[in-house]
Design an enzyme around this catalytic site. Structure first.
Site, PDB file in Angstrom:
ATOM      1  N   HIS A  50       0.816  -1.217   0.000  1.00 35.61           N
ATOM      2  CA  HIS A  50       0.000   0.000   0.000  1.00 35.61           C
ATOM      3  C   HIS A  50       0.851   1.269   0.000  1.00 35.61           C
ATOM      4  CE1 HIS A  50      -3.880  -1.975   0.480  1.00 35.61           C
ATOM      5  NE2 HIS A  50      -3.393  -2.710   1.459  1.00 35.61           N
ATOM      6  N   ARG A  75       7.217  -6.256   2.587  1.00 30.88           N
ATOM      7  CA  ARG A  75       5.930  -6.776   2.113  1.00 30.88           C
ATOM      8  C   ARG A  75       5.752  -6.398   0.650  1.00 30.88           C
ATOM      9  NH1 ARG A  75      -0.084  -5.415   4.483  1.00 30.88           N
ATOM     10  NH2 ARG A  75       0.426  -3.291   3.811  1.00 30.88           N
ATOM     11  N   ASP A  89      16.806 -11.560  -4.233  1.00 30.07           N
ATOM     12  CA  ASP A  89      18.064 -11.243  -4.914  1.00 30.07           C
ATOM     13  C   ASP A  89      18.662  -9.906  -4.447  1.00 30.07           C
ATOM     14  OD1 ASP A  89      18.042 -13.597  -6.315  1.00 30.07           O
ATOM     15  OD2 ASP A  89      17.493 -12.717  -8.254  1.00 30.07           O
ATOM     16  N   GLU A 153      -5.694 -12.637   6.454  1.00 29.99           N
ATOM     17  CA  GLU A 153      -6.504 -11.422   6.589  1.00 29.99           C
ATOM     18  C   GLU A 153      -7.832 -11.496   5.843  1.00 29.99           C
ATOM     19  OE1 GLU A 153      -4.056  -8.188   5.231  1.00 29.99           O
ATOM     20  OE2 GLU A 153      -3.133  -9.365   3.657  1.00 29.99           O
ATOM     21  N   ASP A 179      -7.862  -5.546   6.914  1.00 29.34           N
ATOM     22  CA  ASP A 179      -8.472  -6.385   5.873  1.00 29.34           C
ATOM     23  C   ASP A 179      -9.380  -7.442   6.488  1.00 29.34           C
ATOM     24  OD1 ASP A 179      -7.648  -5.510   3.236  1.00 29.34           O
ATOM     25  OD2 ASP A 179      -5.627  -5.897   3.929  1.00 29.34           O
TER      26      ASP A 179
END
Ligand SMILES: O=C(O)C(=O)C[C@H](O)[C@@H](O)CO
Length: 260
Positions: A50, A75, A89, A153, A179
């Site tokens: 977000h 995230r 990576d 969630e 959520d």
């Protein structure tokens, strides 16, 4: 600086049941991340679901936070093998994957963090994760220091939560209260009793599976309650919220007509 595989202090602490206090970071900026890292949180969540982060801004924040005794967790916007590969990576060692509803999804995500034949992670030798090829035996050992944390969630996820938590290679489950509240029919009301009951049940299921449980709780009373209930990785604040509240409060002290 050594050529050893970097140690994942956050994953190790959680495995020992040690409480890890974190900060949720949405400012998507390396200077802001450095200011927050200097506070000494055990972990910081760098959000791309977000927040306006991309892999370059995440990379800059990883480089900054690395100078402090704080572990970065990232995230991504969504969990898939390509997104996971790119983050691993660039040196991300802890991933928080949003919206995981089934054990099958969890297994696919574990596979995304591991090289063949165990998993499907693409192989590159020249990555920041292996210190540009200087970490001895990176390909063989990388998975030991990768922490995979999954967000539960949705209503569907709640019905599968223990099965998700039991998947081998899942290092912890994280409840997303906003959520979850929305999918339970209480949009914008994560503190509502009905939602809290579901959160408590989720905690019990994850603990029964023997995995660490985490949550975002910018409200201090709730954060302390979740810790009492057994949460061991708790984000107790959000950088944007701290900045917005502090700036509004400061101005209010000088302009009495100003609302917070
Ligand atoms: O559902 C939640 O709560 C979360 O996943 C955290 C939010 O995404 C975070 O941005 C705070 O609103």
């Amino acid at each position: 600086m050594t050529n050893d595989l970097p140690h994942n202090a956050f994953k190790a602490a959680l495995a020992k049941g040690e409480l890890q206090i974190g900060l949720w970071c949405c400012l998507a900026d390396a200077v802001a991340a450095e200011i927050c890292a200097g506070a000494g949180f055990d972990w910081m969540l760098l959000d791309s679901e977000h927040s306006p982060n991309d892999n370059r801004t995440i990379l800059a924040q990883l480089q900054t936070v690395q100078a402090y005794p704080t572990t970065a967790m990232v995230r991504p916007p969504t969990g898939n093998a390509v997104t996971v590969k790119l983050l691993l990576d660039i040196g991300v060692q802890n991933l928080l994957i949003p919206m995981v509803d089934t054990a099958e999804q969890a297994k696919a995500l574990v596979s995304a963090t591991r090289f063949p034949p165990e998993g499907v992670r693409g192989v590159a030798t020249q990555t920041r994760a292996s210190r540009w090829g200087r970490v001895h035996h990176y390909l063989e050992n990388a998975r030991q220091e990768i922490g995979l944390f999954l967000q539960v969630e949705t209503k569907a996820a709640l019905s599968n939560i223990e099965e998700i938590a039991r998947v081998d290679g899942v290092d912890g489950i994280f409840v997303g209260p906003s959520d979850l509240a929305a999918t339970l029919g209480y949009l914008g009301e994560p503190t509502r009793l009905e939602v809290q009951r579901e959160i408590e049940a989720a905690f019990r299921s994850v603990r029964a599976a023997g995995k660490p449980i985490g949550i975002l709780a910018p409200d201090e009373t709730l954060a302390r309650r979740y810790i009492e209930l057994g949460a061991t990785f708790v984000a107790v604040g959000i950088d944007t919220m701290l900045l917005a509240r502090a700036t509004s409060a400061l101005l209010k002290r000088f302009k009495t007509s100003q609302k917070e």
